[in-house]
Enzyme design. Structure first.
Site, mmCIF file in Angstrom:
data_model
loop_
_atom_site.group_PDB
_atom_site.id
_atom_site.type_symbol
_atom_site.label_atom_id
_atom_site.label_comp_id
_atom_site.label_asym_id
_atom_site.label_seq_id
_atom_site.Cartn_x
_atom_site.Cartn_y
_atom_site.Cartn_z
ATOM 1 N N ASN A 114 0.824 -1.203 0.000
ATOM 2 C CA ASN A 114 0.000 0.000 0.000
ATOM 3 C C ASN A 114 0.862 1.259 0.000
ATOM 4 O OD1 ASN A 114 -2.100 1.788 0.182
ATOM 5 N ND2 ASN A 114 -2.326 1.551 2.388
ATOM 6 N N ILE A 115 1.140 1.777 -1.197
ATOM 7 C CA ILE A 115 1.791 3.070 -1.334
ATOM 8 C C ILE A 115 0.656 4.059 -1.557
ATOM 9 C CG2 ILE A 115 3.383 4.491 -2.663
ATOM 10 C CD1 ILE A 115 4.774 1.901 -3.539
ATOM 11 N N CYS A 139 14.010 7.983 3.403
ATOM 12 C CA CYS A 139 13.242 7.045 4.221
ATOM 13 C C CYS A 139 14.289 6.325 5.079
ATOM 14 C CB CYS A 139 12.412 6.095 3.352
ATOM 15 S SG CYS A 139 13.341 5.181 2.090
#
Length: 193
Positions: A114-115, A139
């Protein structure tokens, strides 16, 4: 500084006085450096575009290097709180932190990690706004979330998918995710100018 094979080093030592070992004037920086006097970039550091950089999570040993970039903003793509030492560094250097919390995933299940597309769109708007530059996108390791955002930027820059995927693969290596590649392929750039 010259290496034994005669090539110039890409590390930038602090030299206090005199000349470099090749006779050129010394290089001098004011930021505090690591214990050996070298500027150390974060893991997976690279220039993406003019005033746009990417990397893995910066540690205190990377702060002197980051100071040389003159950053205005950092785009942080993880949901975890930013460490206090990093917040202090940002405050001391007038750098704005923009956090876009995208959950990481160590597995490829389900097939599409799920981006959140809207989160990527918001982060891209920040990247495209030149008043936020110079900026660093990061990140944890500078691979998946950072690679996905940079890949979407490359689509806006009209790169072909093969080149986008090659760049992503260069940083993700054996950890490349088909779901990230699919996300970049399907990302709709029509809402951007």
């Amino acid at each position: 500084m010259r290496l034994e094979n005669g090539e110039r080093s890409t590390c930038h030592p602090i030299l206090k006085s005199g000349t470099d070992d090749d006779g050129s004037p010394p290089v001098s920086y004011s930021p505090a450096l690591d214990g050996e006097g070298l500027l150390v970039p974060p893991l997976n550091f690279a220039m993406v575009d003019y005033g746009v950089f990417r990397s893995g999570f910066p540690d205190t040993v990377n702060f002197a290097f980051l100071q040389t970039l003159g950053l205005r903003s950092i785009i942080y793509l993880c949901p975890e709180p930013y460490p206090e030492a990093n917040v202090e560094f940002l405050n001391a250097n007038g750098i704005r932190l923009l956090q876009f919390a995208i959950e990481g995933s160590k597995v490829e299940e389900p097939p599409l990690v799920n981006i959140p597309e809207e989160t990527i769109r918001e982060a891209l708007r920040v990247v495209l706004d030149e008043k936020n530059r110079p900026l660093l996108i990061h990140c944890k390791r500078g691979k998946h979330r950072t690679g996905s955002l940079v890949g979407c930027l490359r689509k806006l820059q009209k790169w072909c998918l093969t080149s986008i995927f090659d760049e992503y693969q260069r940083y993700a290596a054996e950890k490349a995710r088909v779901s990230d590649l699919r996300f970049m392929e399907l990302f709709d750039i029509s809402g951007f100018k």
